[in-house]
Design an enzyme around this catalytic site. Structure first.
Site, short mmCIF file in Angstrom:
data_model
loop_
_atom_site.label_atom_id
_atom_site.label_comp_id
_atom_site.label_asym_id
_atom_site.label_seq_id
_atom_site.Cartn_x
_atom_site.Cartn_y
_atom_site.Cartn_z
N CYS A 130 45.68 27.07 49.10
CA CYS A 130 46.12 25.69 48.91
C CYS A 130 44.92 24.83 48.52
O CYS A 130 43.78 25.15 48.85
CB CYS A 130 46.74 25.07 50.15
SG CYS A 130 48.10 26.03 50.83
N TRP A 139 49.88 27.34 48.32
CA TRP A 139 50.11 28.78 48.27
C TRP A 139 50.75 29.11 49.60
O TRP A 139 50.12 29.02 50.64
CB TRP A 139 48.78 29.52 48.09
CG TRP A 139 48.94 30.99 47.88
CD1 TRP A 139 49.18 31.62 46.69
CD2 TRP A 139 48.84 32.02 48.86
NE1 TRP A 139 49.26 32.97 46.89
CE2 TRP A 139 49.06 33.25 48.21
CE3 TRP A 139 48.61 32.04 50.24
CZ2 TRP A 139 49.04 34.47 48.87
CZ3 TRP A 139 48.59 33.26 50.91
CH2 TRP A 139 48.81 34.46 50.21
N ASN A 193 45.12 22.88 54.34
CA ASN A 193 44.83 24.18 53.74
C ASN A 193 44.34 25.09 54.86
O ASN A 193 43.34 24.78 55.50
CB ASN A 193 43.73 24.01 52.67
CG ASN A 193 43.14 25.34 52.23
OD1 ASN A 193 43.82 26.35 52.27
ND2 ASN A 193 41.89 25.33 51.85
N GLY A 194 45.06 26.17 55.10
CA GLY A 194 44.66 27.08 56.18
C GLY A 194 45.90 27.59 56.90
O GLY A 194 47.01 27.49 56.40
N GLU A 232 38.79 48.05 38.17
CA GLU A 232 38.86 46.64 37.80
C GLU A 232 39.78 46.44 36.59
O GLU A 232 40.55 45.47 36.54
CB GLU A 232 37.43 46.11 37.53
CG GLU A 232 37.34 44.68 37.03
CD GLU A 232 37.96 43.63 37.96
OE1 GLU A 232 38.29 43.94 39.12
OE2 GLU A 232 38.15 42.49 37.49
N LYS A 237 43.08 44.04 36.64
CA LYS A 237 43.29 42.93 35.69
C LYS A 237 44.68 43.00 35.10
O LYS A 237 45.38 42.01 34.97
CB LYS A 237 42.29 42.98 34.53
CG LYS A 237 40.90 42.45 34.69
CD LYS A 237 40.75 41.00 35.00
CE LYS A 237 41.00 40.72 36.44
NZ LYS A 237 40.04 40.67 37.42
N GLU A 242 47.43 42.17 37.73
CA GLU A 242 47.44 40.77 38.15
C GLU A 242 48.19 39.87 37.18
O GLU A 242 48.92 38.99 37.59
CB GLU A 242 45.99 40.23 38.22
CG GLU A 242 45.23 40.62 39.44
CD GLU A 242 43.82 40.07 39.41
OE1 GLU A 242 43.42 39.43 40.39
OE2 GLU A 242 43.09 40.27 38.41
N HIS A 264 44.42 65.90 41.03
CA HIS A 264 44.94 66.08 42.39
C HIS A 264 46.15 65.18 42.65
O HIS A 264 46.47 64.89 43.80
CB HIS A 264 43.83 65.79 43.41
CG HIS A 264 42.65 66.69 43.25
ND1 HIS A 264 42.73 68.04 43.51
CD2 HIS A 264 41.39 66.46 42.81
CE1 HIS A 264 41.54 68.60 43.25
NE2 HIS A 264 40.72 67.65 42.83
N LYS A 324 43.38 31.95 43.65
CA LYS A 324 42.01 32.36 43.37
C LYS A 324 41.14 32.39 44.62
O LYS A 324 40.24 33.21 44.75
CB LYS A 324 41.41 31.41 42.34
CG LYS A 324 40.11 31.93 41.81
CD LYS A 324 39.81 31.40 40.45
CE LYS A 324 38.59 32.07 39.89
NZ LYS A 324 38.85 33.48 39.56
C1 G6P Z 1 41.64 36.62 45.13
C2 G6P Z 1 41.41 36.41 43.66
C3 G6P Z 1 40.55 37.53 43.10
C4 G6P Z 1 39.25 37.65 43.88
C5 G6P Z 1 39.51 37.80 45.38
C6 G6P Z 1 38.23 37.67 46.17
O1 G6P Z 1 42.45 37.72 45.34
O2 G6P Z 1 42.65 36.32 42.98
O3 G6P Z 1 40.25 37.26 41.75
O4 G6P Z 1 38.54 38.74 43.42
O5 G6P Z 1 40.40 36.78 45.84
O6 G6P Z 1 37.74 36.36 46.01
P1 G6P Z 1 36.22 35.95 46.13
O7 G6P Z 1 36.21 34.47 45.85
O8 G6P Z 1 35.82 36.27 47.53
O9 G6P Z 1 35.46 36.73 45.13
#
Ligand code: G6P
Length: 614
Positions: free
Chosen positions: A2, A75, A101-102, A487, A491, A494, A510, A609
């Site tokens: 949030c 969120w 937020n929290g 990664e 991507k 996501e 395996h 994020k």
């Molecule tokens: C969320 C974001 C990711 C990020 C992760 C860790 O899931 O969507 O993109 O890698 O958090 O966040 P940080 O700010 O600790 O890298």
């Protein structure tokens, strides 16, 4: 997660709050709302499910005049995304409004107690409990809002950044934090508050990062006052912001994600600047120079992180082990914190986080500190919690990352981990000067090499059309390319919502090999490294089962070119630098597949994020 925003001043309150919410939308976009103290002396709350643009449409015909207000983009944690569960929340008598937020962990207990005293609740949120609790205390104890907030926070277990408005006191905002970020902007006769500084960067560069357990009294015409939960006055540490407004705009790109992918030549240049010196022959990392004994004596390195940062951390393991010959373990911070970890004062713990606010990573840091380890942070956001909680660290300096799917922060993290490994190797004498210089000189070329890789843009856009309707993807790599495969798969998942799995290429046999058919594309990351011949065999195994292969290879590759259905060529680099180069085509591939599917790449569903909840 949030995002919260607040404003008290003579500017256009609603416009400032809405613009601020747009900047914080990366933190969640399940619903949005504002609370404004109107000229009629009432608090008016406008809130809707969905994005900030929905809120704007909803507010179009409303009277929005006000001198003070708070706002929220959500969120969802407690209660589904809905108009009712959207913030701000009122106390039942409408006297106070709050954004939060929290998560309030003991909200159920508090709610039951308040219900017994006759409080009625309208939403399923933990936040409404806080609003009712503050107002209940204020009325019962006949005290000020500030005192009621302080008393309420004593009863709360959990994480919060809050801003509270009172109807009868329109010249005040009370704000507080515990574990969730909150920063106060100080302008001329105006105050801002927000989850990060982006909502007010064009109005003021002076700000104060609130610390855990602090409560701020923001009053019109009066200096800022900060106290702690014990009502002791706290020191006010004013910081100058380095962020600029152009960094927060799309700069002609259709999406932040594409802008951030294309920014990588310059973000990597910023990340390297001042750290690769003497024509590439020396690596200069202040956090290592200032703590030589720690790095000389380290018996083990433990890396903690989440999400994409964890993938960078896994690359860190390969880099640190290879270059420094120190044993390294990499842990998801969320698992580490509950695994009864064995950490000793001989360990160096490296916490990696783009936002610097991830709750699980912060908790892991506390555990490591308690166990006596030296804790080093790698973060992007200057002044965020992780740089403040760690003993030393290194910023990645890639500028604000707005797209929810991390791109430039990932390459920045990998770059910093490479530099850190080289600096420690230099100190411990585990690499000879000639090899360090070879890698150092190649690092200086990275920005121009990345520019070259970005020229694949159109080829990748065309290629993406072939795979738009694939339902599953497999990403394979070995050695340094294995975390890149993880990664790449993340991507794609996501932002396009296609199921994708990253795997060590040799492990494919395996299990995942059973999935291979003509319908499932396999992306293979196969630069010319010491495992090249091995991965050629894996390519053949996929091919023999009719799988469709997209391969990332080095320029001039002939062997895999003849086996794969599609190849993307990238320039050759020393092995330890290939992840930065090979991850970029994968970012572009997921971007274009998501675009072809009409997905919102900057704000993918259900994600946020900055994850400030467990
Ligand atoms: C969320 C974001 C990711 C990020 C992760 C860790 O899931 O969507 O993109 O890698 O958090 O966040 P940080 O700010 O600790 O890298």
């Amino acid at each position: 997660m949030c995002g919260i925003v607040g404003y008290l001043g003579d500017g256009n309150v609603y416009d400032i709050l809405i613009k601020g919410l747009h900047r914080l939308e990366y933190r969640g976009y399940d619903s949005a709302g504002v609370a404004l103290v109107g000229n009629d002396g009432k608090i008016n709350i406008f809130k809707t499910k969905g994005k900030v643009s929905n809120l704007e449409a909803f507010c179009a015909d409303k009277n929005l005049e006000s001198k003070v207000g708070i706002a929220h983009t959500r969120w969802a944690t407690h209660g589904e995304p809905s108009d009712t569960n959207a913030h701000p929340h009122f106390s039942e008598d409408g006297n106070i409004a709050i954004v939060h937020n929290g998560t309030i962990e003991n909200y159920k207990l508090l709610k039951d107690a308040l219900e017994q005293h006759g409080c009625k609740f309208h939403s399923e949120t933990d936040t409404e409990v806080l609003a009712q609790l503050i107002e209940y205390i204020r009325v019962t104890n006949n005290c000020s809002l500030l005192s009621a907030v302080r008393q309420a926070l004593h009863q709360v277990v959990g994480a919060y950044a809050i801003a509270v408005l009172e109807k009868n006191n329109p010249d005040t905002i009370i704000a507080a934090r515990q574990s969730s970020p909150l920063v106060i902007g100080i302008g001329e006769n105006e105050y801002f508050l927000a989850s990060d500084a982006s909502p007010f960067v064009e109005y003021t560069k002076s700000c104060v990062y609130l610390k855990d357990g602090e409560i701020a009294e923001i009053r019109r015409g009066e200096p800022l006052k900060i106290t702690n939960l014990a009502n002791e006055e706290a020191e006010i540490d004013v910081t100058k912001l380095e962020m600029s407004i152009s960094q927060l705009e799309k700069g002609g790109y259709p999406h932040f994600m594409l802008k951030e992918i294309f920014e990588q030549p310059s973000t990597l240049r910023d990340c390297i600047r001042g750290r690769v010196v003497a024509d590439g022959t020396h690596i200069n990392i202040n956090g290592v120079n200032d703590n030589k004994e720690v790095f000389l004596n380290a018996k083990r390195i433990v890396i903690v992180a989440c999400g994409t940062s964890w993938h960078a951390g896994l690359l860190g393991k390969y880099l640190l082990q290879d270059m420094c010959r120190i044993p390294v373990v990499v842990e998801y911070a969320s698992e580490f914190r509950y695994s009864n970890p064995v950490i000793t004062p001989d360990d160096v713990v490296i916490a990696i986080s783009q936002s610097g606010e991830t709750a699980d990573t912060l908790a892991a840091i506390q555990i490591a500190k308690k166990a006596g380890a030296f804790v080093f942070g790698i973060s992007n956001v200057v002044g965020s919690s992780i740089p403040r909680e760690t003993y030393s660290g290194c910023y990645i300096h890639v500028g604000p990352e707005i797209g929810v799917a991390s791109t430039k922060a990932f390459t920045g993290q990998v770059m910093v981990l490479t530099l850190l490994s080289l600096a420690i190797a230099q100190l411990r004498g585990t690499m000879d000067e000639e090899t360090i210089a070879k890698v150092g000189k190649s690092i200086l070329k990275i920005p121009s090499y990345v520019k070259k890789v970005l020229k694949l843009n159109e080829q990748i856009e065309r290629l993406s059309l072939i795979f738009t309707y694939a339902r599953n993807f497999l990403y394979l790599g070995r050695g340094y390319s294995y975390p890149v495969a993880l990664e790449g798969a993340l991507k794609l998942k996501e932002i396009s919502y296609i199921h994708a799995e990253g795997y060590p290429a040799a492990e494919m046999k395996h299990g995942p090999i059973a999935l291979i058919d003509q319908e499932m594309p396999t992306v293979i990351i196969a630069p010319q490294d010491h495992l090249y011949d091995k991965i050629v065999s894996n390519v053949q195994q996929v091919k023999a089962r009719g799988g469709k292969i997209v391969a990332i290879v080095n320029e001039g590759d002939t062997v895999i070119r003849n086996l794969a259905d599609h190849v993307l060529e990238v320039p050759e680099m020393p092995e330890c630098l290939t992840p930065i180069i090979t991850s970029i085509p994968l970012q572009l591939l997921s971007y274009y597949i998501a675009i072809n599917k009409g997905k919102d790449v900057d704000m993918p569903r259900n994600l946020a994020k900055s994850v400030t909840v467990e």
